[in-house]
Design an enzyme around this catalytic site. Structure first.
Site, short mmCIF file in Angstrom:
data_model
loop_
_atom_site.label_atom_id
_atom_site.label_comp_id
_atom_site.label_asym_id
_atom_site.label_seq_id
_atom_site.Cartn_x
_atom_site.Cartn_y
_atom_site.Cartn_z
N ARG A 251 87.18 3.46 53.99
CA ARG A 251 87.40 3.75 52.57
C ARG A 251 86.61 5.01 52.22
NH1 ARG A 251 84.36 -0.21 49.15
NH2 ARG A 251 83.03 1.60 48.91
N HIS A 255 84.54 2.07 45.92
CA HIS A 255 85.56 1.01 45.81
C HIS A 255 86.56 1.33 44.70
CE1 HIS A 255 87.43 -2.93 45.62
NE2 HIS A 255 87.21 -2.92 44.33
N TYR A 264 74.85 1.42 48.35
CA TYR A 264 74.93 0.52 49.50
C TYR A 264 75.42 1.16 50.80
CZ TYR A 264 79.80 0.32 47.85
OH TYR A 264 81.04 0.66 47.43
C1 LIG Z 1 89.62 -14.03 44.78
C2 LIG Z 1 88.92 -12.74 44.39
N1 LIG Z 1 87.60 -12.60 44.60
C3 LIG Z 1 86.99 -11.44 44.28
C4 LIG Z 1 87.70 -10.42 43.71
C5 LIG Z 1 87.01 -9.10 43.35
N2 LIG Z 1 87.38 -8.08 44.33
C6 LIG Z 1 88.33 -7.15 44.06
S1 LIG Z 1 88.58 -6.11 45.34
C7 LIG Z 1 87.42 -6.88 46.29
C8 LIG Z 1 87.11 -6.40 47.68
C9 LIG Z 1 88.18 -6.69 48.66
O1 LIG Z 1 87.86 -6.09 49.87
P1 LIG Z 1 88.95 -5.85 51.01
O2 LIG Z 1 89.87 -7.03 51.08
O3 LIG Z 1 88.25 -5.47 52.24
O4 LIG Z 1 89.82 -4.65 50.44
P2 LIG Z 1 89.33 -3.16 50.11
O5 LIG Z 1 89.06 -3.13 48.62
O6 LIG Z 1 88.13 -2.88 50.92
O7 LIG Z 1 90.46 -2.29 50.46
C10 LIG Z 1 86.84 -7.93 45.59
C11 LIG Z 1 85.78 -8.79 46.13
C12 LIG Z 1 89.08 -10.61 43.49
N3 LIG Z 1 89.86 -9.66 42.97
N4 LIG Z 1 89.67 -11.78 43.85
#
Ligand SMILES: Cc1ncc(C[n+]2csc(CCOP(=O)(O)OP(=O)(O)O)c2C)c(N)n1
Ligand SMILES: [Mg+2]
Length: 335
Positions: A251, A255, A264
């Site tokens: 990434r 975020h 971090y």
């Molecule tokens: C069930 C749930 N828990 C937490 C969140 C908050 N959240 C949004 S994006 C994210 C990170 C997801 O990481 P990843 O699957 O690795 O995708 P990336 O954003 O790194 O592409 C989180 C924890 C959410 N949207 N849904």
């Protein structure tokens, strides 16, 4: 000799020069739209941005195998490269970012990154991580029951594989040999949580537990992703069942526009990955293969800049949705 070597890579995959330039344009358009979105955010015009930057090769390489409007796609919020490959435009993305009535994804109702198109069989996502997977296997089951050779592409980040929904969908897909491809874009972080605190062992290995193949690929190499996805699509179309693809990528941005990643992760790490930028790598390949020269590269950049400029102006001037319509599609309306 070196040129012939590199040329053979795409030729062996059945891709010609037009295909390569199309893939390159899709990747570059996704990147340039994304960069424009951050500018609009910093200008106070866009409330929220979530980026595809760094993941364009994983997305375009996989999506180039889709038959738009026939296969089904369950993208996640970073998948601008996928929806652009399917035919969505810069204008579509910016109308969505600025929440205008004409936004084809949701009429300005959803957060950016919640892609949706009836014509292109892009199924709208809910914001909770992982909820797309059980729906995706349902669509794959429908293809199978109808005896059609459609394929479902379901995407998410590495952290989505920690969700029960992912495991249930993987299990169901394996039992019923469904025509579904799980494309996990492992970009090393889930907001601030690094991969080693998210997953023990390798994600690809989990496919074996559900009785189907898992394949790991360099997610920053568009031709490598295209190759493994092509094999997965062919398997699915032959009725041989699902495949899990883990695309190793990174990434490149924070975020989202609400995150400060300096808290971090080290800048050096980000800089190291920037050297592996998938667009840079594909550009080098195209130059080596004689498909792109400096003049052609500039011409494509200029075309894309004009497209993004036009889309920005159009979206900024487009009207917001009528407040009276806020409840439409939420509650049944009287005839
Ligand atoms: C069930 C749930 N828990 C937490 C969140 C908050 N959240 C949004 S994006 C994210 C990170 C997801 O990481 P990843 O699957 O690795 O995708 P990336 O954003 O790194 O592409 C989180 C924890 C959410 N949207 N849904
Ligand atoms: Mg991630």
């Amino acid at each position: 000799m070196a040129i012939r070597e590199t040329q053979r890579r795409h030729e062996a995959l059945g891709l010609d020069e037009d295909d390569l330039l199309r893939m390159y344009r899709h990747m570059l358009l996704a990147r340039r739209v994304d960069e424009r979105m951050w500018i609009l955010n910093r200008q106070g015009k866009a409330a929220f941005v979530i980026s595809c930057q760094g993941q364009e090769a994983a997305q375009v390489g996989a999506a180039y195998n889709l038959r738009p409007g026939y296969d089904y796609v369950y993208p996640y919020y970073r998948d601008a490269g996928i929806v652009i490959t399917l035919g969505m435009t810069a204008r579509d993305q910016l109308l969505s970012l600025l929440a205008r009535a004409e936004d084809p994804n949701s009429g300005g109702r959803q957060m950016p990154g919640h892609f949706s198109s009836r014509e292109l069989n892009i199924v709208t996502a809910s914001a909770p991580i992982g909820v797309q997977y059980p729906q995706a296997v349902g669509s794959a089951m429908a293809f199978k029951m109808r005896g059609e050779d459609g394929v479902v592409l379901a995407c998410g980040g590495e952290a989505s594989t920690s969700e029960g929904d992912w495991h249930e969908a993987m299990n169901f897909a394996g039992i019923h040999d469904l025509p579904v491809i799980f494309l996990i874009q492992n970009n090393v972080y889930a907001i601030s949580v690094p991969e080693n605190l998210q997953v023990a062992g390798r994600i690809v290995d989990r496919a074996a537990g559900y009785g189907f193949p898992g394949v790991e690929v360099d997610g920053n190499d568009v031709l490598a992703v295209y190759k493994v996805a092509k094999e997965a699509f062919e398997r699915a179309r032959r009725g041989e069942g699902p495949t899990l693809i883990e695309a190793k990528t990174y990434r490149m941005t924070a975020h989202s526009s609400d995150d400060d990643d300096r808290r971090y992760r080290e800048r050096e790490e980000v800089e190291e990955w920037r050297k592996k930028d998938p667009i840079l790598r594909f550009k080098q390949y195209l130059h080596g293969a004689g498909v792109l020269d400096d003049a052609k590269e500039r011409e494509i950049e200029e075309e894309i800049r004009a497209e993004v400029d036009e889309a920005t102006e159009y979206a900024e001037n487009a009207p917001y949705a009528d407040p009276e319509s806020a409840m439409r599609y939420v509650y049944a309306e009287e005839e």
